[in-house]
Design an enzyme around this catalytic site. Structure first.
Site: not given
Length: 966
Positions: A158, A170, A204-205, A230, A303
């Site tokens: 993604h 990510d 995706e997130e 991922e 994140h």
């Protein structure tokens, strides 16, 4: 004297050297494998270019690029251009490679009481397989995809990031790996036999939305297998998170540096791991069979703004890319019917990819990869559970028939008459030492877990290896102190064997448990118990065989009687209660005939000479010449100081083979799981996970790691254990007083700004660990002198945290109208950020809600009471795989548009009387932190202490809401 010079004898120096070197070497190797990444090669496979990959990674991670940001559009355009450049540079036609710029697919689906409407912007590239004869590029896009001869392979990554992270791992590394796979497979020498579908999905997130939108495209029916790339950390190695079956996992085995264990897959399967990836969509909803490969640590950077190219390396890029090439190339070259299924469409809308078998897999030092079926594990477990006790029973019978079974033999008479005084064999001596020691050492380790959790619960967040060190050293020193002390007081030649018997019993019970899990719950992580038990079983068999070298009990007893002709008249009460290392004294019974004390006899009674210096040297001829040597009959050899004389002829080197059978494989397997557990758990307290579970898990794994030293540690002199004791004291003190966070291991706090557009109330909040989040807010200028209200978050996964809010800096999320937006009023005022209207059908409980947010493409409608039916204008509603509402209706509707500032028209219906009303909130989200639109977030990032870092609380950084009632 030959035994004294044997470098492999069971004496202190050889034992300390072999055990210490083995543990240090294996721990060092495991840590090196876990914490470092193999270097990328100077020459990569044809078609790949690491410099190009790194440039792509730097470009797409220059800004935060969540789905709901303008930077996301820039990344998308860049990726499309890079795909077109790859294809144009090789003069490929649309019959060979086709690009699908999917700005058509949309999906509506429900999850519990939440419904999502999402408009996809995926990029799909299809490389036609050399053996696929049917054209998948027909006028009606991919109408024959379902009937493709060989199926295909899907590779997914993604390209959206979160609103607080640059997305290097990510999922930037996954994205550039997909681009390199495109370049690799379009080289003529690498052309795949089966069609390869490369998917760059967007969204995706937020709720795995991009993968759901892919399901709506016809080409989703072509692949039968998949590889999902991922990231849940920043750098390091890419691990095999999970896989669907043995057959598909076999292709990962070709990776040059495989990494992972099925234990992580079990964690996902049993919902012990909260986060999810697109894997659950491709496997659980689309029906494909495949693998999940991802970066996994450090979670403190996950994140956050530290998920950047600065925190990753080209080695990490190559680690994921090399595994992707090997796995995808293998899957794309398999033209068998393994993944074909019945060849007929399934009635549930899933792809028919056939049925695989559950797998057991793990790597060895990141070099080799072991894989076999779960059914094989079950069969091996059942077999060894039957064979092991039967074998030991047979050996026991053999020893008894050979008159050499000294196990549990207390005494034997010289003659058959019970009037004779018996010769003491002391076969029980040492039997209860190991279980007592095990219980005490394990209790101390578990007590440390509770102590850390009580005094400094978050120290594991920054210092997991200090916690490991303190627990392991505490267990090892406690075990040495008790076992060495017991051996010094009452030496026993059977102490090693009895320790192995107890470990055998414990591992036997553990293996039964693992067997049940494998058969009834398809948990494959029990492979550890199989190898653990197998090693112990082999070692204990050697100990039984070792007893065949002992003299026959009848011969030993007769020899004892010859050596002591007056022993029948000796007062038994005058004999020492412990074996002495000296020769016989005047008036004493021969040392061949030991006392009849038991394990309950006080260690402080009797002959004090048994407390003499214990330096591991054996008795000299003058100190311990046995009766056999004096009489010229049977040679009993030289028993270890103070131990039973019948043990003198036992092989003194067999212990090395036993140790190597038990320790190395178990250290490797348990150590790998321990390190994986560390990476998965040690920074989860910031997410609200309980710390006690982490410490107890460490204590249990520490015990499994330390148990293999139990049979040998009583031979250690004080030097190594004393050093271990000092290490234990030092690390325990550190773990109790050290500050739990640092620059390298920052505490994550969750940012959210909520604006009530009806009242104008502006609330900025940080959610984090109680006590620490308040301290962090004390550094924020806008919070100075303000009322700080701390509450429990109304989010299930964050209830262990505290949400502290204050009136913060105002947001400026809609400073101007985007091109093409519909103007209605002054957009510089917060109340104009969100606009809605409701048209109700007065004759029924039905209404149409029109929602529009400025400078955003994400809004929500929250209903006070559930609605039973809903439909969004423009949504596809003929897909039986998706339901618009859950069984109990919908309380929350999430709306995602691919265009900016565009309205949604939502039709809803609800139960109740004709006069019942519909009420709730309309909320729009803003997630773009690249500009100066969210000053409160910029302020938090600027003034956070060096040991803290901000991440997102929800899909949006700013939420603007208005209430409604119809």
């Amino acid at each position: 004297m030959a035994r004294l010079s044997n470098p492999l004898a069971f004496t202190p120096l050889p034992v300390m050297m072999l055990v210490t070197i083995t543990y240090v070497a294996l721990f060092s190797s495991l840590l090196t494998t876990h914490l470092t990444v193999p270097n990328y090669p100077s020459h990569t496979p044809p078609g790949t270019n690491l410099t190009e990959a790194w440039t792509d990674l730097e470009t797409i991670t220059r800004h935060y690029h969540p789905y709901n940001s303008h930077a996301n559009d820039d990344v998308r355009e860049y990726l499309l251009s890079r795909v077109e450049q790859h294809i144009a540079s090789k003069n490929l036609t649309s019959h060979q490679v086709q690009i699908i710029d999917d700005k058509v697919s949309n999906v509506t689906f429900s999850s519990g009481s939440t419904t999502v409407y999402f408009e996809g912007t995926n990029i799909i590239i299809a490389i036609r397989g050399s053996e696929d004869k049917e054209p998948f590029y027909s006028a009606t896009p991919y109408q024959s995809a379902r009937d493709a001869k060989n199926g295909g392979v899907l590779v997914n990554a993604h390209y959206d990031s979160v609103s607080t992270g640059y997305g290097a791992t990510d999922d930037g590394v996954g994205v550039v790996s997909v681009l390199q796979l495109l370049s690799y497979f379009t080289e003529e020498r690498n052309w795949p036999k089966k069609t390869v579908v490369l998917l760059l999905n967007n969204g995706e997130e937020d709720f795995l939305n991009g993968a759901k939108a892919f399901m709506r495209h016809p080409i989703s029916q072509l692949p039968r297998t998949f590889l999902n790339l991922e990231g849940a950390g920043a750098g390091g190695r890419a691990t095999l998170f999970r896989s669907t079956d043995t057959e598909v996992t076999n292709f990962y085995k070709a990776a040059s540096h495989p990494f992972g264990t099925v234990v992580s897959s079990d964690g996902f399967k049993k919902h012990l791991i909260r986060s999810e990836t697109d894997y659950v969509v491709f496997n659980g909803e689309l029906g494909l069979r495949g693998l999940d490969v991802a970066f996994m640590e450090p979670r403190a950077r996950y994140h956050t703004m530290e998920d950047s190219t600065k925190e990753t390396t080209l080695n990490s890029v190559w680690h994921m890319l090399s595994a992707s090439i090997a796995t995808t190339a293998g899957l794309a070259s398999d033209t068998s019917t393994t993944f074909s299924g019945s060849g007929k469409p399934r009635t549930d809308g899933k792809v028919d990819a056939g049925q695989g078998t559950d797998a057991v897999w793990f790597d060895i030092f990141g070099r080799a990869f072991v894989i076999f079926r779960l059914h094989t594990l079950f069969a091996l477990c059942v077999t060894i559970l039957v064979v092991a006790p039967v074998t030991l029973i047979g050996l026991t019978v053999g020893l008894s028939k050979a008159d050499k079974n000294y196990l549990f033999a207390r005494k034997q008479y010289v003659h058959s008459s019970d009037d004779d005084e018996p010769v003491q064999l002391n076969g029980w001596r040492g039997f209860f030492r190991f279980p007592i020691t095990f219980c005490v050492a394990t209790a101390i380790t578990v007590a440390l877990a509770y102590l850390f959790q009580r005094v400094n619960p978050y120290i594991v967040y920054s210092s997991p290896y200090a916690v490991w060190t303190s627990m392991f050293s505490a267990w090892a020193f406690s075990a040495w102190f008790l076992l060495r002390g017991a051996s010094a007081m009452r030496p026993s030649a059977l102490q090693r064997l009895y320790a192995l018997i107890w470990i055998f019993i414990g591992s036997f019970a553990l293996l039964i448990f693992a067997t049940v899990l494998a058969q009834n719950f398809q948990v494959a992580g029990g492979y550890l118990a199989l190898f653990y038990f197998a090693g112990v079983f082999a070692a204990i068999v050697l100990s039984y065989i070792e007893l065949f070298f002992a003299p026959r009990k009848s011969a030993y007893v007769a020899l004892s009687d010859e050596a002591e002709p007056t022993s029948h008249q000796t007062d038994s009460s005058s004999r020492p209660l412990t074996g002495s290392t000296n020769g016989p004294r005047s008036g004493d019974r021969s040392p061949l005939v030991d006392d009849d004390a038991t394990e309950t006899t006080s260690l402080l009674r009797g002959d004090r000479r048994s407390f003499r210096r214990y330096d591991g040297r054996r008795q000299s001829a003058s100190e311990g010449t046995d009766a056999g040597e004096r009489s010229g009959s049977t040679d009993l050899g030289h028993a270890y100081a103070g131990e039973q004389k019948w043990s003198g002829k036992l092989p003194s080197w067999l212990w090395t083979i036993q140790f190597l059978l038990i320790a190395p494989i178990n250290i490797i397997l348990v150590g790998q799981i321990a390190l994986l557990t560390t990476s998965a758990l040690y920074q989860t307290p910031a997410d609200g996970s309980p710390t006690l579970f982490i410490y107890v898990a460490f204590a249990v794994l520490t015990t499994l790691l330390a148990v293999p030293i139990g049979p040998w540690i009583h031979r250690f002199s004080y030097h190594v254990p004393f050093f271990i004791f000092l290490v234990c004291v030092g690390t325990v003190i550190y773990n109790l007083i050290a500050f739990p966070f640092s620059r390298e291991h920052k505490l994550k706090v969750y940012f959210l700004q909520q604006v009530d557009l009806d009242s104008g109330a502006n609330e900025v909040s940080l959610t984090g660990l109680d006590g620490y989040v308040q301290e962090i807010i004390g550094h924020i200028p806008s919070a100075q002198g303000k009322h700080i209200e701390c509450t429990t978050p109304q989010v299930k996964t964050r209830k262990e945290l505290r949400k502290c809010a204050w009136e913060g800096l105002p947001a400026q999320v809609a400073p101007k109208l985007p091109s093409g937006a519909v103007a209605f009023g002054n957009k510089t005022k917060p109340e104009s950020w969100v606009d809605y209207s409701i048209t109700r059908n007065n004759s029924a409980n039905e209404a149409t809600i029109r929602v529009q947010g400025q400078n955003t493409r994400a809004c929500r409608i929250l209903f006070d009471t559930a609605v039973d039916n809903l439909a969004i204008d423009g949504a596809v509603s003929d897909d039986p795989r998706f339901n618009a509402t859950g069984e109990d209706g919908t309380r929350e509707l999430r709306l995602w548009h691919r265009e900016w500032s565009q309205p949604w028209n939502v039709n809803v219906a609800w139960d109740g009387s004709a006069s019942s009303s519909l009420s709730g909130k309309v909320v729009c989200l803003w997630s773009d932190a690249n500009a100066a639109e969210i000053p409160a977030f910029n302020e938090v990032q600027h003034y956070l202490p060096v040991w803290a870092i901000a991440t997102k609380f929800g899909d949006g950084l700013v939420e603007g809401s208005k209430g409604f009632k119809a």
